[in-house]
Design an enzyme around this catalytic site. Structure first.
Site, mmCIF file in Angstrom:
data_model
loop_
_atom_site.group_PDB
_atom_site.id
_atom_site.type_symbol
_atom_site.label_atom_id
_atom_site.label_comp_id
_atom_site.label_asym_id
_atom_site.label_seq_id
_atom_site.Cartn_x
_atom_site.Cartn_y
_atom_site.Cartn_z
ATOM 1 N N HIS A 1 0.836 -1.201 0.000
ATOM 2 C CA HIS A 1 0.000 0.000 0.000
ATOM 3 C C HIS A 1 0.871 1.250 0.000
ATOM 4 C CE1 HIS A 1 -3.280 -2.743 1.170
ATOM 5 N NE2 HIS A 1 -4.085 -1.800 0.717
ATOM 6 N N LYS B 1 -0.648 4.862 4.595
ATOM 7 C CA LYS B 1 -1.510 3.903 5.309
ATOM 8 C C LYS B 1 -0.990 3.703 6.737
ATOM 9 C CE LYS B 1 -3.833 -0.541 4.856
ATOM 10 N NZ LYS B 1 -5.112 0.039 5.289
#
Ligand code: NAD
Length: 273
Positions: free
Chosen positions: A157, A161
């Site tokens: 990600h 995040k």
């Protein structure tokens, strides 16, 4: 009937995408409330203008209770502490709630469950239809290969995040652990370092990458002697999550009180086509 949707975390990455998804939705849906945290510098901003378009008349505010009578369903993509507070407001105002936020502790997840006794509640670690198909493929692969293969889950990600591994990676782990009769809390291995010893066949490994602007990649690996099966989903835009969450919100209005996930939404849609 037009479904009136409110968003918490309206100015966030997913909040903005949700507003676009509602505007472009084929379903009769309308954004009627946009909520941000009380300290946000964007309170008072118009959502349409925030997205670079015309004024929409939906102005960002910080008090969900004050606009509860203007919405039929709430979509929440924020942080766990906020989600719990918004859930209490939804319960107090009998508002159906869709939750996409991830990273709940066990206690927070348990606290959220109490809301499902009061309102229709749909929670998914990933609302993209392709990821929900990935869960089914992983379950089938686990049943066919799982007891003879080493299972590893790799996710990547973007750098912003804040939780790891991703909620989707954990959901994948839960799906395969359940299919194999294992307890994920007992068999999960979160990263390896140093002299780890040989791998235990029953473990399910998780590896996390955080880099740049990666929207969300998940791969589950079933590896045995001489062959390896990999199932990969790559999200190239947050729109897949947003459209799925809007679909879930429209579906949730009119459902009975209880707890649902994206598989329920998709299964109901499949049975109606
Ligand atoms: P983000 O940081 O860009 O946005 C979160 C927003 O929530 C921010 O604008 C923040 O100001 C706001 N917020 C914080 N506290 C608040 C409060 N008390 N009231 C109202 N708003 C508040 O994060 P993001 O990338 O949009 O992700 C949000 C969450 O959604 C994360 O947990 C992420 O993992 C999850 N997510 C889930 C899916 C899915 O399909 N389920 C997909 C993408 C992201």
């Amino acid at each position: 009937m037009t479904v009136r949707i409110g968003i918490t975390g309206a100015a966030g990455r997913m909040g903005r995408m949700l507003a676009e998804a509602i505007a472009g939705s084929d379903a009769p849906a309308k954004l009627t409330a946009a909520i941000e945290r009380p300290e946000s510098t964007l309170l008072g901003a118009d959502m349409g203008e925030l997205l670079g378009g015309e004024a929409s008349g939906v102005v960002i505010s910080s008090d969900l209770a004050a606009v509860a009578d203007q919405i039929d369903v709430l979509i929440d993509f924020t942080v766990p502490e906020s989600t719990l507070a918004q859930a209490a407001t939804c319960a107090a105002h009998s508002l159906p709630m869709v939750v996409g936020t991830t990273g709940f502790s066990d206690e927070q997840a348990q606290a959220l469950v109490t809301v499902t006794a009061v309102v229709p509640f749909c929670q998914a670690s990933n609302f993209a239809p392709g990821v929900n198909l990935t869960f089914k493929l992983a379950e089938a692969a686990a049943k066919a290969l799982g007891n003879s293969a080493d299972i590893e889950i790799v996710e990547a990600h973007h750098r912003h995040k804040i939780d790891a591994p991703s909620g989707t990676a954990l959901s994948l782990g839960e799906v395969v652990a359940k299919a194999l009769g294992r307890d994920l809390s007992q068999v999960a291995v979160f990263g390896r370092e140093g002299r780890t010893g040989a791998r235990d066949r029953d473990t399910i490994g998780f590896s996390t990458i955080r880099a740049g602007d990666i929207v969300g990649d998940h791969t589950i690996i079933f590896a045995s002697e001489g062959e390896r099966l990999e199932i990969t989903h790559r999200a190239s835009s947050r729109m897949a999550f947003a459209q799925g969450a809007v679909q879930a919100a429209c579906w949730l209005v009119g459902q009975s009180v209880g707890r649902y996930d994206m598989q329920d939404v998709l299964a109901d849609q499949e049975s109606n086509t």
